[in-house]
Design a protein around this motif. Structure first.
Motif, PDB file in Angstrom:
ATOM      1  N   GLY A  34     -13.756  54.912 -59.572  1.00 15.67           N
ATOM      2  CA  GLY A  34     -15.021  55.574 -59.902  1.00 15.67           C
ATOM      3  C   GLY A  34     -16.049  54.530 -60.270  1.00 15.67           C
ATOM      4  N   LYS A  35     -16.630  54.668 -61.462  1.00 12.96           N
ATOM      5  CA  LYS A  35     -17.620  53.699 -61.911  1.00 12.96           C
ATOM      6  C   LYS A  35     -16.986  52.526 -62.659  1.00 12.96           C
ATOM      7  CE  LYS A  35     -21.422  56.950 -62.282  1.00 12.96           C
ATOM      8  NZ  LYS A  35     -22.443  57.538 -63.141  1.00 12.96           N
ATOM      9  N   ALA A  36     -15.714  52.642 -62.948  1.00 17.60           N
ATOM     10  CA  ALA A  36     -15.029  51.606 -63.742  1.00 17.60           C
ATOM     11  C   ALA A  36     -14.205  50.672 -62.851  1.00 17.60           C
ATOM     12  CB  ALA A  36     -14.115  52.258 -64.775  1.00 17.60           C
ATOM     13  N   TRP A  37     -13.885  49.520 -63.385  1.00 17.62           N
ATOM     14  CA  TRP A  37     -12.930  48.610 -62.758  1.00 17.62           C
ATOM     15  C   TRP A  37     -11.597  48.777 -63.472  1.00 17.62           C
ATOM     16  CZ3 TRP A  37     -13.849  46.050 -58.408  1.00 17.62           C
ATOM     17  CH2 TRP A  37     -15.151  45.688 -58.070  1.00 17.62           C
ATOM     18  N   ARG A  38     -10.527  48.689 -62.725  1.00 14.50           N
ATOM     19  CA  ARG A  38      -9.185  48.642 -63.311  1.00 14.50           C
ATOM     20  C   ARG A  38      -8.628  47.248 -63.053  1.00 14.50           C
ATOM     21  NH1 ARG A  38      -6.684  52.671 -65.397  1.00 14.50           N
ATOM     22  NH2 ARG A  38      -7.626  54.736 -65.236  1.00 14.50           N
ATOM     23  N   TYR A  39      -8.046  46.673 -64.115  1.00 18.51           N
ATOM     24  CA  TYR A  39      -7.540  45.297 -64.047  1.00 18.51           C
ATOM     25  C   TYR A  39      -6.028  45.284 -64.221  1.00 18.51           C
ATOM     26  CZ  TYR A  39     -12.379  43.866 -64.829  1.00 18.51           C
ATOM     27  OH  TYR A  39     -13.720  43.675 -64.712  1.00 18.51           O
ATOM     28  N   ARG A  40      -5.404  44.373 -63.514  1.00 16.23           N
ATOM     29  CA  ARG A  40      -3.975  44.105 -63.693  1.00 16.23           C
ATOM     30  C   ARG A  40      -3.783  42.597 -63.610  1.00 16.23           C
ATOM     31  NH1 ARG A  40      -3.504  46.684 -58.677  1.00 16.23           N
ATOM     32  NH2 ARG A  40      -2.601  48.379 -59.806  1.00 16.23           N
ATOM     33  N   ALA A  41      -2.735  42.117 -64.243  1.00 17.63           N
ATOM     34  CA  ALA A  41      -2.430  40.690 -64.173  1.00 17.63           C
ATOM     35  C   ALA A  41      -2.123  40.331 -62.719  1.00 17.63           C
ATOM     36  CB  ALA A  41      -1.246  40.355 -65.071  1.00 17.63           C
ATOM     37  N   ALA A  42      -2.643  39.219 -62.273  1.00 15.06           N
ATOM     38  CA  ALA A  42      -2.423  38.803 -60.889  1.00 15.06           C
ATOM     39  C   ALA A  42      -1.004  38.281 -60.675  1.00 15.06           C
ATOM     40  CB  ALA A  42      -3.435  37.732 -60.497  1.00 15.06           C
ATOM     41  N   ALA A  43      -0.369  37.851 -61.758  1.00 14.16           N
ATOM     42  CA  ALA A  43       0.989  37.307 -61.659  1.00 14.16           C
ATOM     43  C   ALA A  43       1.677  37.485 -63.006  1.00 14.16           C
ATOM     44  CB  ALA A  43       0.927  35.829 -61.285  1.00 14.16           C
ATOM     45  N   PRO A  44       2.994  37.461 -63.009  1.00 17.22           N
ATOM     46  CA  PRO A  44       3.719  37.555 -64.284  1.00 17.22           C
ATOM     47  C   PRO A  44       3.390  36.359 -65.185  1.00 17.22           C
ATOM     48  CG  PRO A  44       5.242  37.651 -62.414  1.00 17.22           C
ATOM     49  CD  PRO A  44       3.899  37.335 -61.873  1.00 17.22           C
ATOM     50  N   ARG A  45       3.540  36.545 -66.479  1.00 17.38           N
ATOM     51  CA  ARG A  45       3.233  35.465 -67.425  1.00 17.38           C
ATOM     52  C   ARG A  45       4.092  34.232 -67.166  1.00 17.38           C
ATOM     53  NH1 ARG A  45       3.890  37.654 -73.080  1.00 17.38           N
ATOM     54  NH2 ARG A  45       3.678  39.636 -72.083  1.00 17.38           N
ATOM     55  N   GLU A  46       5.311  34.430 -66.684  1.00 15.11           N
ATOM     56  CA  GLU A  46       6.189  33.296 -66.405  1.00 15.11           C
ATOM     57  C   GLU A  46       5.612  32.404 -65.307  1.00 15.11           C
ATOM     58  OE1 GLU A  46       7.103  36.482 -66.461  1.00 15.11           O
ATOM     59  OE2 GLU A  46       8.397  36.623 -68.227  1.00 15.11           O
ATOM     60  N   GLU A  47       4.929  33.032 -64.338  1.00 18.16           N
ATOM     61  CA  GLU A  47       4.316  32.251 -63.268  1.00 18.16           C
ATOM     62  C   GLU A  47       3.142  31.432 -63.803  1.00 18.16           C
ATOM     63  OE1 GLU A  47       3.909  34.272 -59.508  1.00 18.16           O
ATOM     64  OE2 GLU A  47       2.085  33.158 -59.086  1.00 18.16           O
ATOM     65  N   LEU A  48       2.361  32.009 -64.702  1.00 17.05           N
ATOM     66  CA  LEU A  48       1.262  31.264 -65.322  1.00 17.05           C
ATOM     67  C   LEU A  48       1.826  30.087 -66.116  1.00 17.05           C
ATOM     68  CD1 LEU A  48      -1.708  30.827 -66.055  1.00 17.05           C
ATOM     69  CD2 LEU A  48      -1.374  32.436 -67.946  1.00 17.05           C
ATOM     70  N   ALA A  49       2.890  30.314 -66.872  1.00 17.54           N
ATOM     71  CA  ALA A  49       3.502  29.229 -67.654  1.00 17.54           C
ATOM     72  C   ALA A  49       3.983  28.117 -66.721  1.00 17.54           C
ATOM     73  CB  ALA A  49       4.659  29.767 -68.501  1.00 17.54           C
ATOM     74  N   ALA A  50       4.614  28.498 -65.624  1.00 17.92           N
ATOM     75  CA  ALA A  50       5.105  27.492 -64.674  1.00 17.92           C
ATOM     76  C   ALA A  50       3.944  26.712 -64.064  1.00 17.92           C
ATOM     77  CB  ALA A  50       5.937  28.164 -63.585  1.00 17.92           C
ATOM     78  N   ASP A  51       2.852  27.413 -63.727  1.00 13.46           N
ATOM     79  CA  ASP A  51       1.677  26.736 -63.170  1.00 13.46           C
ATOM     80  C   ASP A  51       1.083  25.759 -64.175  1.00 13.46           C
ATOM     81  OD1 ASP A  51       1.960  28.161 -60.824  1.00 13.46           O
ATOM     82  OD2 ASP A  51       0.346  29.589 -61.267  1.00 13.46           O
ATOM     83  N   LEU A  52       1.046  26.161 -65.452  1.00 16.53           N
ATOM     84  CA  LEU A  52       0.509  25.283 -66.495  1.00 16.53           C
ATOM     85  C   LEU A  52       1.393  24.044 -66.676  1.00 16.53           C
ATOM     86  CD1 LEU A  52      -0.596  27.959 -69.107  1.00 16.53           C
ATOM     87  CD2 LEU A  52      -2.093  26.464 -67.788  1.00 16.53           C
ATOM     88  N   MET A  53       2.713  24.246 -66.628  1.00 26.22           N
ATOM     89  CA  MET A  53       3.619  23.097 -66.766  1.00 26.22           C
ATOM     90  C   MET A  53       3.467  22.156 -65.572  1.00 26.22           C
ATOM     91  SD  MET A  53       7.069  24.537 -68.609  1.00 26.22           S
ATOM     92  CE  MET A  53       7.403  25.925 -67.549  1.00 26.22           C
ATOM     93  N   ARG A  54       3.347  22.719 -64.373  1.00 26.26           N
ATOM     94  CA  ARG A  54       3.172  21.908 -63.159  1.00 26.26           C
ATOM     95  C   ARG A  54       1.864  21.120 -63.258  1.00 26.26           C
ATOM     96  NH1 ARG A  54       5.753  19.490 -59.527  1.00 26.26           N
ATOM     97  NH2 ARG A  54       6.852  21.276 -58.743  1.00 26.26           N
ATOM     98  N   ASP A  55       0.805  21.775 -63.702  1.00 28.02           N
ATOM     99  CA  ASP A  55      -0.494  21.098 -63.841  1.00 28.02           C
ATOM    100  C   ASP A  55      -0.415  19.986 -64.883  1.00 28.02           C
ATOM    101  OD1 ASP A  55      -3.402  20.961 -63.219  1.00 28.02           O
ATOM    102  OD2 ASP A  55      -3.561  21.457 -65.349  1.00 28.02           O
ATOM    103  N   ALA A  56       0.274  20.250 -65.991  1.00 30.48           N
ATOM    104  CA  ALA A  56       0.416  19.225 -67.033  1.00 30.48           C
ATOM    105  C   ALA A  56       1.169  18.013 -66.487  1.00 30.48           C
ATOM    106  CB  ALA A  56       1.133  19.807 -68.250  1.00 30.48           C
TER     107      ALA A  56
END
Length: 130
Positions: A68-90
């Motif tokens: 409708g007039k609103a946006w619905r948001y969901r996480a693009a990836a599980p938190r574990e994937e974000l943690a892994a990406d952060l570790m890889r970047d570090a």
């Protein structure tokens, strides 16, 4: 001068709180729904939550769809994937990857060390069979 690639960045406090709501939700949430969930512990303005969700979408940490007039948001990836990406970047930014890994392993708990051994064992098994 070499350009510095932008990798994932750790979440700010409010970004983390918003992402926690999205990760915990079984379905995509509107700004209002995220605000209601956060209002249990924090008093925030609707526009603040909207801004944070918009920023997270621009960082590609959330996906959004019109409802409708609103946006619905969901996480693009599980938190574990974000943690892994952060570790890889570090690691990518560490300079001496070997030294960074050795120091990291020196700081993990016994339980985390066991998990690392298990993960490396699975990797060895996959390489031998694959």
């Amino acid at each position: 001068m070499a350009s510095e690639e932008k990798g994932p960045r750790p979440l700010g406090d409010l970004e983390r709180l918003v992402m926690e709501q999205l990760w915990a939700a079984p379905a995509a949430l509107t700004v209002r729904e995220v605000l209601e969930r956060l209002s249990v512990t924090r008093e925030l303005a609707y526009t603040t939550v909207m801004t944070v969700l918009d920023r997270l979408a621009k960082k590609k940490l959330t996906e959004r769809e019109r409802d409708g007039k609103a946006w619905r948001y969901r996480a693009a990836a599980p938190r574990e994937e974000l943690a892994a990406d952060l570790m890889r970047d570090a690691l990518d930014r560490a300079g001496d990857r070997r030294e960074a890994l050795v120091r990291f392993v020196g700081q993990v708990s016994d339980e985390e060390a066991a998990l690392l051994r298990e993960a490396l064992s699975k990797l060895d098994d996959q390489e031998q069979t694959g």
